[in-house]
Design a protein around this motif. Structure first.
Motif, PDB file in Angstrom:
ATOM      1  N   PRO A  85       0.812  -1.227   0.000  1.00 11.22           N
ATOM      2  CA  PRO A  85       0.000   0.000   0.000  1.00 11.22           C
ATOM      3  C   PRO A  85       0.839   1.268   0.000  1.00 11.22           C
ATOM      4  CG  PRO A  85      -0.891  -1.602   1.546  1.00 11.22           C
ATOM      5  CD  PRO A  85       0.412  -2.156   1.067  1.00 11.22           C
ATOM      6  N   GLU A  86       1.961   1.253   0.741  1.00 10.38           N
ATOM      7  CA  GLU A  86       2.758   2.474   0.842  1.00 10.38           C
ATOM      8  C   GLU A  86       3.496   2.816  -0.453  1.00 10.38           C
ATOM      9  OE1 GLU A  86       4.945  -0.797   3.216  1.00 10.38           O
ATOM     10  OE2 GLU A  86       2.903  -0.042   2.934  1.00 10.38           O
ATOM     11  N   SER A  87       3.618   1.837  -1.371  1.00 13.36           N
ATOM     12  CA  SER A  87       4.288   2.126  -2.649  1.00 13.36           C
ATOM     13  C   SER A  87       3.288   2.294  -3.784  1.00 13.36           C
ATOM     14  CB  SER A  87       5.262   0.989  -2.998  1.00 13.36           C
ATOM     15  OG  SER A  87       4.565  -0.221  -3.206  1.00 13.36           O
ATOM     16  N   LEU A  88       2.007   2.309  -3.453  1.00 11.38           N
ATOM     17  CA  LEU A  88       0.978   2.317  -4.481  1.00 11.38           C
ATOM     18  C   LEU A  88       1.009   3.605  -5.312  1.00 11.38           C
ATOM     19  CD1 LEU A  88      -2.562   0.926  -4.087  1.00 11.38           C
ATOM     20  CD2 LEU A  88      -2.311   3.206  -5.031  1.00 11.38           C
ATOM     21  N   ILE A  89       1.203   4.760  -4.666  1.00 10.58           N
ATOM     22  CA  ILE A  89       1.209   6.023  -5.397  1.00 10.58           C
ATOM     23  C   ILE A  89       2.400   6.082  -6.355  1.00 10.58           C
ATOM     24  CG2 ILE A  89       1.508   8.521  -5.153  1.00 10.58           C
ATOM     25  CD1 ILE A  89      -0.148   8.356  -2.608  1.00 10.58           C
ATOM     26  N   GLN A  90       3.551   5.700  -5.866  1.00 12.43           N
ATOM     27  CA  GLN A  90       4.738   5.694  -6.733  1.00 12.43           C
ATOM     28  C   GLN A  90       4.538   4.728  -7.895  1.00 12.43           C
ATOM     29  OE1 GLN A  90       8.326   4.142  -5.012  1.00 12.43           O
ATOM     30  NE2 GLN A  90       9.635   5.369  -6.337  1.00 12.43           N
ATOM     31  N   ASP A  91       3.955   3.571  -7.609  1.00  9.52           N
ATOM     32  CA  ASP A  91       3.712   2.578  -8.646  1.00  9.52           C
ATOM     33  C   ASP A  91       2.753   3.143  -9.703  1.00  9.52           C
ATOM     34  OD1 ASP A  91       3.780  -0.357  -9.555  1.00  9.52           O
ATOM     35  OD2 ASP A  91       1.626   0.023  -9.330  1.00  9.52           O
ATOM     36  N   PHE A  92       1.727   3.855  -9.256  1.00  8.87           N
ATOM     37  CA  PHE A  92       0.778   4.447 -10.195  1.00  8.87           C
ATOM     38  C   PHE A  92       1.486   5.420 -11.145  1.00  8.87           C
ATOM     39  CE2 PHE A  92      -1.676   8.332 -11.050  1.00  8.87           C
ATOM     40  CZ  PHE A  92      -2.596   7.819 -11.946  1.00  8.87           C
ATOM     41  N   LEU A  93       2.311   6.290 -10.587  1.00  7.92           N
ATOM     42  CA  LEU A  93       2.994   7.278 -11.423  1.00  7.92           C
ATOM     43  C   LEU A  93       3.952   6.616 -12.414  1.00  7.92           C
ATOM     44  CD1 LEU A  93       3.658   9.968  -8.683  1.00  7.92           C
ATOM     45  CD2 LEU A  93       1.996  10.111 -10.572  1.00  7.92           C
ATOM     46  N   GLU A 133      -2.830  13.593   3.718  1.00 13.41           N
ATOM     47  CA  GLU A 133      -2.574  13.589   2.292  1.00 13.41           C
ATOM     48  C   GLU A 133      -1.123  13.160   2.032  1.00 13.41           C
ATOM     49  OE1 GLU A 133      -4.769  13.730   0.205  1.00 13.41           O
ATOM     50  OE2 GLU A 133      -6.429  14.456   1.425  1.00 13.41           O
ATOM     51  N   PRO A 134      -0.796  12.706   0.849  1.00 12.35           N
ATOM     52  CA  PRO A 134       0.583  12.268   0.562  1.00 12.35           C
ATOM     53  C   PRO A 134       1.625  13.318   0.870  1.00 12.35           C
ATOM     54  CG  PRO A 134      -0.911  11.594  -1.181  1.00 12.35           C
ATOM     55  CD  PRO A 134      -1.713  12.473  -0.279  1.00 12.35           C
ATOM     56  N   TRP A 135       1.304  14.616   0.622  1.00  8.10           N
ATOM     57  CA  TRP A 135       2.276  15.670   0.926  1.00  8.10           C
ATOM     58  C   TRP A 135       2.639  15.647   2.409  1.00  8.10           C
ATOM     59  CZ3 TRP A 135       3.085  16.529  -3.826  1.00  8.10           C
ATOM     60  CH2 TRP A 135       2.040  16.647  -4.741  1.00  8.10           C
ATOM     61  N   ALA A 136       1.618  15.558   3.239  1.00  8.33           N
ATOM     62  CA  ALA A 136       1.866  15.554   4.680  1.00  8.33           C
ATOM     63  C   ALA A 136       2.668  14.335   5.088  1.00  8.33           C
ATOM     64  CB  ALA A 136       0.537  15.600   5.436  1.00  8.33           C
ATOM     65  N   SER A 137       2.461  13.231   4.420  1.00  6.82           N
ATOM     66  CA  SER A 137       3.214  12.022   4.747  1.00  6.82           C
ATOM     67  C   SER A 137       4.692  12.195   4.439  1.00  6.82           C
ATOM     68  CB  SER A 137       2.662  10.834   3.955  1.00  6.82           C
ATOM     69  OG  SER A 137       1.331  10.551   4.328  1.00  6.82           O
ATOM     70  N   ILE A 138       4.974  12.840   3.298  1.00  9.67           N
ATOM     71  CA  ILE A 138       6.370  13.068   2.934  1.00  9.67           C
ATOM     72  C   ILE A 138       7.034  14.019   3.916  1.00  9.67           C
ATOM     73  CG2 ILE A 138       7.889  14.017   1.158  1.00  9.67           C
ATOM     74  CD1 ILE A 138       5.857  13.003  -0.909  1.00  9.67           C
ATOM     75  N   VAL A 139       6.342  15.115   4.242  1.00 12.43           N
ATOM     76  CA  VAL A 139       6.885  16.071   5.201  1.00 12.43           C
ATOM     77  C   VAL A 139       7.141  15.399   6.534  1.00 12.43           C
ATOM     78  CG1 VAL A 139       6.375  18.162   6.509  1.00 12.43           C
ATOM     79  CG2 VAL A 139       5.859  18.072   4.056  1.00 12.43           C
ATOM     80  N   GLU A 140       6.218  14.570   6.971  1.00 10.96           N
ATOM     81  CA  GLU A 140       6.364  13.857   8.242  1.00 10.96           C
ATOM     82  C   GLU A 140       7.611  12.991   8.210  1.00 10.96           C
ATOM     83  OE1 GLU A 140       5.549  12.290  12.036  1.00 10.96           O
ATOM     84  OE2 GLU A 140       4.674  14.010  10.982  1.00 10.96           O
ATOM     85  N   LEU A 198      -7.870   6.500  -3.693  1.00  6.15           N
ATOM     86  CA  LEU A 198      -8.624   7.753  -3.603  1.00  6.15           C
ATOM     87  C   LEU A 198      -7.697   8.933  -3.327  1.00  6.15           C
ATOM     88  CD1 LEU A 198     -11.827   6.724  -1.616  1.00  6.15           C
ATOM     89  CD2 LEU A 198     -11.557   7.015  -4.067  1.00  6.15           C
ATOM     90  N   ARG A 199      -6.700   8.747  -2.487  1.00  8.96           N
ATOM     91  CA  ARG A 199      -5.766   9.823  -2.134  1.00  8.96           C
ATOM     92  C   ARG A 199      -4.935  10.246  -3.340  1.00  8.96           C
ATOM     93  NH1 ARG A 199      -2.791   7.901   3.263  1.00  8.96           N
ATOM     94  NH2 ARG A 199      -2.035  10.047   3.266  1.00  8.96           N
ATOM     95  N   ALA A 203      -5.089  14.154  -4.762  1.00 10.03           N
ATOM     96  CA  ALA A 203      -4.008  15.097  -4.478  1.00 10.03           C
ATOM     97  C   ALA A 203      -2.762  14.919  -5.321  1.00 10.03           C
ATOM     98  CB  ALA A 203      -3.617  14.973  -2.993  1.00 10.03           C
ATOM     99  N   VAL A 204      -2.592  13.785  -5.973  1.00  9.32           N
ATOM    100  CA  VAL A 204      -1.324  13.507  -6.646  1.00  9.32           C
ATOM    101  C   VAL A 204      -1.420  13.685  -8.149  1.00  9.32           C
ATOM    102  CG1 VAL A 204       0.433  11.733  -7.082  1.00  9.32           C
ATOM    103  CG2 VAL A 204      -0.627  11.919  -4.823  1.00  9.32           C
ATOM    104  N   ALA A 205      -2.529  13.219  -8.749  1.00  8.76           N
ATOM    105  CA  ALA A 205      -2.576  13.113 -10.207  1.00  8.76           C
ATOM    106  C   ALA A 205      -3.698  13.934 -10.828  1.00  8.76           C
ATOM    107  CB  ALA A 205      -2.724  11.638 -10.590  1.00  8.76           C
TER     108      ALA A 205
END
Length: 707
Positions: A85-93, A133-140, A198-199, A203-205
């Motif tokens: 799940p944590e690599s899903l956004i990167q995989d999508f892009l 949101e993904p942005w907040a996750s990266i900042v965290e 959904l995220r 927010a990403v794409a």
């Protein structure tokens, strides 16, 4: 047989058409998704329950888009391929960039793909924080991994989140071609994966000129959001998705057409022409149960997959309508299907195994399992539960919950119904068990496609005589012009067999089921179905090897002719008189040759000879008594008066009944000269009865009680 379905959606086109009339809907949805390259991002959902055909509609949408004057770039993302799940956004892009470059190999597309890859690298550092949101996750992630504020600021500058996204947006804008991203099967993902999809859309794409088509079951999605602590899940979905489109309702006509196609693909043969009322039952089951229980194309395909698998192995051995019913149950209520398989006595009152003796009546046995059946059905909605109860009742009449009486049958086994143990065994074991025989084997035997003598030898070897004669009675109508040869082959195989002799010697009462009695039943059924009864009966009467059967047939005819109900007459009174003359000559020949002395059937021949001509019988017996050991021979011929449930076959010589054909004084005088105690038991019993007129059992010579 047709092909099995692997849950693949339709593709559209002449070879895989849309039978549910959703093409216009798909065209309209395609028009909505087709943006101008500089339009704001649009997210559309295609919503429907599992199995209702979301993917099929998506394929129709893609087909419609490919027919447009300006063909868009269609990117399909399968979140199932993501590792975690944590690599899903990167995989999508990454998938986005790859497919974009493949579909449009222009310099602009190549530039956009590179920017997407750079953009995706940001998310390799992210450990997604639930609810953020993904942005907040990266900042965290950055703040937790660096020490002082100077380093924190430096790291955030390196990320340049919005800057990299702007480069992607700018690069995509230069492609000048609308992009449509399709994300299917969201409702097959885990709750965590579903939430991440959904995220990324929100927010990403959210690129300009790009539309998203998300397919899911809204009920599942709401439950997922609830599990991720999202308050007011429906409103959250509305923030992500600008247009929510439900699948068109599948019409009754559409489901009917799908079912008709499946039925046509099952077999080139008529599947309902072998058993009584099968076509009528199939219609009843379809319109009263299938249409209401099988609610979507996926369930329909699964049901026909099951039906096809069973049918390929047992076609013609179980009525098609019952196989259809069982496939509905297997699809909709597999726990009930397994219960039928593992506890058949709960539905038919009998077990399928040879040791399946049930002491209670079948109705009582079935009733004792009511609580078990009810517990399996209580998990269903009230509507489905009532439908399943009705379907079970129509399939297994002892449950007494169905309404199929208007298409009832005279005999469940002859109708191929699974309420008969043999048929249920075949339906669940996918084969005909030893000793049961298949309907096709019986039909081949009748038609002469197989060697009848060899087949009957096999029947005897497998101890299948009972089942063979039972099934032959079911198929008596099929004998037709072959009736004489068929019956003759059966008589030759069984009339003098050790099994028939044993069954007669151990016969307890008229309710017992011996081979000879079954052959009589079969003979009567074949004659009643024959189009030329007189010719068939004459064949039996003229044939010495069939003498006992011929005797019983003549007795039945005599009752018909001289009885009150003349509508049941097989032949006329004049024809009966002609046949009696032929029988008398054949009977005396058979008794003289002692053709049936070993199988205890001479009495059948004698008593019919006595009924048809007392004069000829008297002369015949007198000639026998004039020979040495004449009394012994007479005892052999007349020594079987009947049988009862106490001790089986017995003899009782009533002088009054025999006086007109036997000189009793001469007979008794000869019997008195016989050493009775040194004779076989059944002869001893007959000789004693000749002397005192009492009843004696043939198996042990014991004195019986007079009734």
């Amino acid at each position: 047989m047709g092909k099995y379905h692997n849950d693949q959606p339709i593709q559209g086109g002449p070879n895989d058409p849309d039978l549910l009339n959703r093409l216009d809907f798909a065209n309209q949805l395609a028009n909505v998704l087709l943006l101008n390259h500089d339009d704001d991002c649009l997210t559309v959902s295609l919503e429907g329950e599992w199995g209702y055909g979301k993917t099929s509609v998506i394929n129709l949408v893609k087909g419609a888009l490919n027919e447009k004057e300006s063909v868009p770039i269609i990117i399909e993302y399968n979140p199932w391929l993501a590792g975690k799940p944590e690599s899903l956004i990167q995989d999508f892009l990454l998938q986005f960039s790859s497919q974009l470059n493949i579909q449009d190999n222009s310099d602009a597309a190549l530039k956009a793909a590179k920017e997407l890859i750079a953009y995706s690298s940001l998310f390799s550092v992210a450990k997604l924080v639930p609810g953020a949101e993904p942005w907040a996750s990266i900042v965290e992630k950055v703040f937790s991994g660096v020490g002082n504020s100077t380093k924190k600021i430096a790291e955030l500058k390196k990320l340049d989140l919005l800057g990299k996204k702007k480069k992607v947006v700018s690069a995509i804008d230069k492609i000048k071609t609308p992009i449509i991203v399709v994300i299917d099967d969201i409702d097959r993902l885990t709750p965590s994966e579903t939430f991440q999809v959904l995220r990324l859309v929100k927010a990403v794409a959210d690129f300009s000129g790009t539309s998203f088509l998300l397919a899911f079951d809204s009920k599942y999605l709401i439950s997922v959001l609830d599990k991720n602590d999202i308050v007011n899940a429906s409103e959250y979905i509305n923030k992500v998705i600008q247009l929510r489109v439900p699948l068109p309702v599948i019409s009754e006509r559409g489901m009917n057409e799908l079912a008709n196609v499946e039925l046509e693909n099952l077999s080139d043969r008529n599947l309902t022409d072998r058993f009584e009322s099968d076509q009528e039952r199939l219609s009843w089951i379809y319109y009263n149960y299938f249409k209401h229980l099988i609610k979507n194309p996926r369930e329909l395909k699964r049901s026909f997959n099951h039906l096809r698998f069973v049918l390929e192995q047992v076609e013609g051995q179980v009525c098609f309508s019952d196989l259809f019913s069982l496939s509905i149950i297997a699809t909709k209520a597999n726990s009930v299907y397994e219960h039928i398989k593992n506890s058949p006595e709960a539905y038919i009152g009998k077990r399928l195994s040879n040791d399946g003796l049930m002491m209670d009546k079948p109705e009582k046995v079935v009733e004792s399992f009511k609580d078990e059946r009810d517990s399996l059905l209580k998990v269903f909605s009230e509507g489905d539960r009532k439908l399943l109860e009705g379907l079970l009742g129509d399939t297994f009449p002892l449950l007494d919950s169905g309404g199929y009486s208007q298409y009832g049958v005279s005999h469940t086994d002859s109708a191929g119904r699974v309420s008969a143990p043999q048929r249920l065994h075949v339906a669940f074991h996918y084969k005909t068990p030893i000793g049961y025989l298949s309907d096709q084997e019986i039909l081949d035997f009748i038609s002469g496609e197989i060697n009848r003598a060899d087949f009957l030898e096999k029947v005897s070897t497998e101890d299948a005589e009972d089942r063979f004669l039972e099934m032959m009675t079911n198929y008596a109508r099929e004998c037709g012009d072959n009736s004489s040869d068929i019956l003759a082959s059966i008589y030759d195989a069984f009339l003098n067999s050790d099994k028939l002799i044993s069954s007669l010697e151990s016969n307890y009462g008229f309710m017992s089921k011996d081979l000879y009695r079954q052959m009589n039943w079969l003979t009567n059924k074949v004659i009643s179905e024959s189009g030329n009864k007189y010719t068939l009966i004459k064949y039996l009467v003229d044939r010495e090897k069939s003498a006992p059967i011929a005797a019983d047939v003549l007795y039945k005819i005599r009752v018909q002719v001289h009885g009150k109900n003349h509508d049941e007459e097989w032949i006329t009174e004049q024809q009966l008189e002609e046949l009696e003359g032929d029988y008398q000559e054949m009977a005396m020949k058979a008794l003289t040759n002692m053709a049936f002395i070993n199988n205890h059937l001479e009495s059948h021949i004698f008593y019919e000879l006595k009924r048809s001509s007392k004069v000829k019988t008297s002369v015949f017996i007198s000639e026998i008594l004039s020979n040495d050991n004449g009394a012994i021979r007479v005892a052999e011929i007349i020594g079987n008066s009947g049988c009862d449930s106490t001790n089986g076959p017995y003899v009782q010589i009533n002088e009054k009944s025999f006086r007109d054909v036997i000189d009793f004084e001469a007979l008794r005088d000869q019997v008195k000269e016989v050493d009775i105690e040194n004779q076989p038991i059944h002869i001893q019993a007959t000789l004693k009865s000749i002397l005192d007129g009492k009843k004696y059992y043939l198996r042990d010579g014991e004195l019986g009680e007079l009734w």
